[in-house]
Design a protein around this motif. Structure first.
Motif, PDB file in Angstrom:
ATOM      1  N   GLY A 213     -19.615  44.065   2.383  1.00  0.00           N
ATOM      2  CA  GLY A 213     -18.818  44.702   3.435  1.00  0.00           C
ATOM      3  C   GLY A 213     -18.087  43.698   4.298  1.00  0.00           C
ATOM      4  N   GLY A 214     -17.994  42.456   3.839  1.00  0.00           N
ATOM      5  CA  GLY A 214     -17.382  41.403   4.631  1.00  0.00           C
ATOM      6  C   GLY A 214     -15.872  41.414   4.565  1.00  0.00           C
ATOM      7  N   ILE A 215     -15.254  42.546   4.877  1.00  0.00           N
ATOM      8  CA  ILE A 215     -13.806  42.679   4.825  1.00  0.00           C
ATOM      9  C   ILE A 215     -13.280  42.841   6.244  1.00  0.00           C
ATOM     10  N   LEU A 216     -12.325  41.994   6.621  1.00  0.00           N
ATOM     11  CA  LEU A 216     -11.677  42.093   7.930  1.00  0.00           C
ATOM     12  C   LEU A 216     -10.274  42.651   7.742  1.00  0.00           C
ATOM     13  N   ARG A 217      -9.826  43.470   8.683  1.00  0.00           N
ATOM     14  CA  ARG A 217      -8.469  44.012   8.639  1.00  0.00           C
ATOM     15  C   ARG A 217      -7.670  43.450   9.798  1.00  0.00           C
ATOM     16  N   ASP A 218      -6.536  42.846   9.486  1.00  0.00           N
ATOM     17  CA  ASP A 218      -5.611  42.339  10.499  1.00  0.00           C
ATOM     18  C   ASP A 218      -4.954  43.546  11.169  1.00  0.00           C
ATOM     19  N   GLN A 219      -5.173  43.724  12.460  1.00  0.00           N
ATOM     20  CA  GLN A 219      -4.657  44.894  13.172  1.00  0.00           C
ATOM     21  C   GLN A 219      -3.129  44.932  13.206  1.00  0.00           C
ATOM     22  N   LYS A 220      -2.499  43.772  13.192  1.00  0.00           N
ATOM     23  CA  LYS A 220      -1.038  43.727  13.250  1.00  0.00           C
ATOM     24  C   LYS A 220      -0.412  44.088  11.907  1.00  0.00           C
ATOM     25  N   THR A 221      -0.902  43.492  10.819  1.00  0.00           N
ATOM     26  CA  THR A 221      -0.287  43.701   9.499  1.00  0.00           C
ATOM     27  C   THR A 221      -1.007  44.753   8.660  1.00  0.00           C
ATOM     28  N   GLN A 222      -2.236  45.132   9.059  1.00  0.00           N
ATOM     29  CA  GLN A 222      -3.093  46.055   8.314  1.00  0.00           C
ATOM     30  C   GLN A 222      -3.542  45.483   6.970  1.00  0.00           C
ATOM     31  N   ARG A 223      -3.377  44.186   6.766  1.00  0.00           N
ATOM     32  CA  ARG A 223      -3.833  43.540   5.535  1.00  0.00           C
ATOM     33  C   ARG A 223      -5.313  43.216   5.657  1.00  0.00           C
ATOM     34  N   GLU A 224      -6.010  43.239   4.511  1.00  0.00           N
ATOM     35  CA  GLU A 224      -7.447  42.993   4.493  1.00  0.00           C
ATOM     36  C   GLU A 224      -7.760  41.636   3.859  1.00  0.00           C
ATOM     37  N   TRP A 225      -8.823  41.015   4.388  1.00  0.00           N
ATOM     38  CA  TRP A 225      -9.274  39.704   3.947  1.00  0.00           C
ATOM     39  C   TRP A 225     -10.793  39.728   3.807  1.00  0.00           C
ATOM     40  N   MET A 226     -11.323  39.125   2.748  1.00  0.00           N
ATOM     41  CA  MET A 226     -12.771  38.955   2.632  1.00  0.00           C
ATOM     42  C   MET A 226     -13.156  37.688   3.397  1.00  0.00           C
ATOM     43  N   VAL A 227     -14.309  37.717   4.061  1.00  0.00           N
ATOM     44  CA  VAL A 227     -14.761  36.563   4.837  1.00  0.00           C
ATOM     45  C   VAL A 227     -16.107  36.077   4.311  1.00  0.00           C
ATOM     46  N   ILE A 228     -16.229  34.747   4.182  1.00  0.00           N
ATOM     47  CA  ILE A 228     -17.528  34.147   3.870  1.00  0.00           C
ATOM     48  C   ILE A 228     -17.846  33.114   4.955  1.00  0.00           C
ATOM     49  N   TYR A 229     -19.134  32.906   5.184  1.00  0.00           N
ATOM     50  CA  TYR A 229     -19.572  31.936   6.187  1.00  0.00           C
ATOM     51  C   TYR A 229     -20.731  31.125   5.638  1.00  0.00           C
ATOM     52  N   GLY A 230     -20.681  29.817   5.883  1.00  0.00           N
ATOM     53  CA  GLY A 230     -21.802  28.920   5.608  1.00  0.00           C
ATOM     54  C   GLY A 230     -22.185  28.821   4.148  1.00  0.00           C
ATOM     55  N   GLY A 231     -23.436  28.474   3.929  1.00  0.00           N
ATOM     56  CA  GLY A 231     -23.973  28.330   2.585  1.00  0.00           C
ATOM     57  C   GLY A 231     -24.595  26.964   2.374  1.00  0.00           C
ATOM     58  N   LEU A 232     -25.243  26.830   1.240  1.00  0.00           N
ATOM     59  CA  LEU A 232     -25.834  25.559   0.823  1.00  0.00           C
ATOM     60  C   LEU A 232     -24.859  24.919  -0.150  1.00  0.00           C
ATOM     61  N   ARG A 233     -24.348  23.752   0.203  1.00  0.00           N
ATOM     62  CA  ARG A 233     -23.335  23.080  -0.614  1.00  0.00           C
ATOM     63  C   ARG A 233     -23.953  22.302  -1.761  1.00  0.00           C
ATOM     64  N   GLY A 234     -23.130  22.007  -2.739  1.00  0.00           N
ATOM     65  CA  GLY A 234     -23.571  21.248  -3.899  1.00  0.00           C
ATOM     66  C   GLY A 234     -24.149  19.895  -3.553  1.00  0.00           C
ATOM     67  N   GLU A 235     -23.704  19.323  -2.446  1.00  0.00           N
ATOM     68  CA  GLU A 235     -24.208  18.022  -2.007  1.00  0.00           C
ATOM     69  C   GLU A 235     -25.620  18.131  -1.433  1.00  0.00           C
ATOM     70  N   GLY A 236     -26.101  19.366  -1.235  1.00  0.00           N
ATOM     71  CA  GLY A 236     -27.473  19.567  -0.780  1.00  0.00           C
ATOM     72  C   GLY A 236     -27.640  19.815   0.706  1.00  0.00           C
ATOM     73  N   TYR A 237     -26.562  20.067   1.440  1.00  0.00           N
ATOM     74  CA  TYR A 237     -26.715  20.355   2.863  1.00  0.00           C
ATOM     75  C   TYR A 237     -26.039  21.679   3.223  1.00  0.00           C
TER      76      TYR A 237
END
Length: 127
Positions: free
Chosen positions: A58-82
């Motif tokens: 459900g990580g979809i944001l809608r731009d109120q001005k353009t009504q376009r939708e974008w998926m959002v991701i945050y953080g995570g464990l990177r390949g480098e190990g941090y």
């Protein structure tokens, strides 16, 4: 977006090969076929990672001005190990998935910037 276009997946861990991934895929709801996404724009994109938050589908944001939708991701464990605390948007989702592009929000400061929430992985996100 969800039911109308399909299911989006990003990244993850390929245990059989021992590496993390940064690819993006769409399971097209109409054709029932997987399509590699964000392929036409080879610009910036999130680094390989796993255990990032994407809003549980459900990580979809809608731009109120353009009504376009974008998926959002945050953080995570990177390949480098941090852990990291980057936030990325994918879209706009009304375009063909090959034309989607990644856009980092509040870029700068590196993957563990003190200007953003504490780096984390295996967390949840609600949009």
């Amino acid at each position: 977006f969800g039911a109308s276009k399909g299911l989006i997946i990003f990244g993850g861990n390929d245990f059989s090969r021992g590496h993390m991934m940064s690819d993006t895929w769409l399971l097209d709801a109409k054709t029932k076929q997987w399509r590699l996404a964000a392929t036409e724009n080879q610009g910036p994109r999130p680094s390989p990672r796993t255990f990032n938050a994407d809003g549980g589908g459900g990580g979809i944001l809608r731009d109120q001005k353009t009504q376009r939708e974008w998926m959002v991701i945050y953080g995570g464990l990177r390949g480098e190990g941090y852990r990291d605390n980057e936030t990325w948007l994918l879209g706009p989702l009304d375009l063909d998935c090959a034309q989607w592009r990644w856009q980092e929000i509040e870029a700068g400061g590196g993957p563990q910037s003190r200007l953003r929430p504490t780096p984390r992985f295996h967390h949840t996100q609600t949009v």
